[in-house]
Design a protein around this motif. Structure first.
Motif, PDB file in Angstrom:
ATOM      1  N   GLU A 100       7.045   0.628   0.364  1.00  0.00           N
ATOM      2  CA  GLU A 100       5.725   1.176   0.079  1.00  0.00           C
ATOM      3  C   GLU A 100       5.836   2.411  -0.824  1.00  0.00           C
ATOM      4  O   GLU A 100       6.656   3.294  -0.587  1.00  0.00           O
ATOM      5  N   ARG A 127      -1.627   4.752  -1.913  1.00  0.00           N
ATOM      6  CA  ARG A 127      -0.388   4.080  -1.510  1.00  0.00           C
ATOM      7  C   ARG A 127      -0.426   2.644  -2.027  1.00  0.00           C
ATOM      8  O   ARG A 127      -1.492   2.046  -2.113  1.00  0.00           O
ATOM      9  N   PRO A 129       1.248  -1.018  -1.035  1.00  0.00           N
ATOM     10  CA  PRO A 129       2.047  -1.683  -0.003  1.00  0.00           C
ATOM     11  C   PRO A 129       3.131  -2.609  -0.564  1.00  0.00           C
ATOM     12  O   PRO A 129       3.100  -3.008  -1.727  1.00  0.00           O
TER      13      PRO A 129
END
Length: 151
Positions: A100, A127, A129
């Motif tokens: 991540e 973020r 993934p």
């Protein structure tokens, strides 16, 4: 007795010319060819016994005019076909997130062309993934700066 360079400056300018051409051939970086041009101009000026001070001025003026005016044009036209380095060729390529990507915690890895790279997100707070497809937008040091690919 041997003659000094001041008594026969043509030899000095010829030597400077040859040395600058050899340095340019070795480096291929458009670095010394400008001074070879200046030395060649000074060599021609030295033939009718022009004072050494005038020869030096001609050398400096021609060298710097070539450096300032011709170098930008030459770099643009001679370097445009140069291949990108392996790292530069990654820009625009797609990669897969292996770890991540989280800029806040300074972590993230991607797989591109069979190699793992540290990565950061172009968007500072978002973020990304694992298993997400990303595109490399730039390179900062040894980290790839990536963004999510549009689905």
């Amino acid at each position: 007795m041997g003659m000094s360079f001041l008594e026969q400056p043509q030899m000095l300018w010829l030597l400077v010319f040859v040395v600058m051409v050899v340095v340019e051939l070795v480096s291929m970086g458009l670095t010394s060819i400008w001074f070879a041009g200046g030395a060649l101009a000074a060599l021609f000026v030295s033939l009718p016994d022009t004072p050494i001070q005038a020869q030096i001025v001609v050398f400096l003026v021609v060298s710097f005019v070539l450096l300032l005016l011709v170098r930008p044009w030459a770099r643009k036209h001679f370097n445009h076909e140069r291949e990108k380095t392996n790292v530069q060729s990654l820009i625009g390529q797609s990669a897969v997130v292996m770890e991540e990507i989280d800029n806040v915690h300074a972590k993230g890895r991607v797989l591109i062309r069979g190699q793992e790279w540290s990565a950061r997100n172009l968007t500072e707070t978002e973020r990304i993934p694992v298993d997400t497809q990303v595109r490399v937008r730039e390179i900062s040091g040894v980290k790839l700066i990536v963004e999510r690919m549009d689905s």
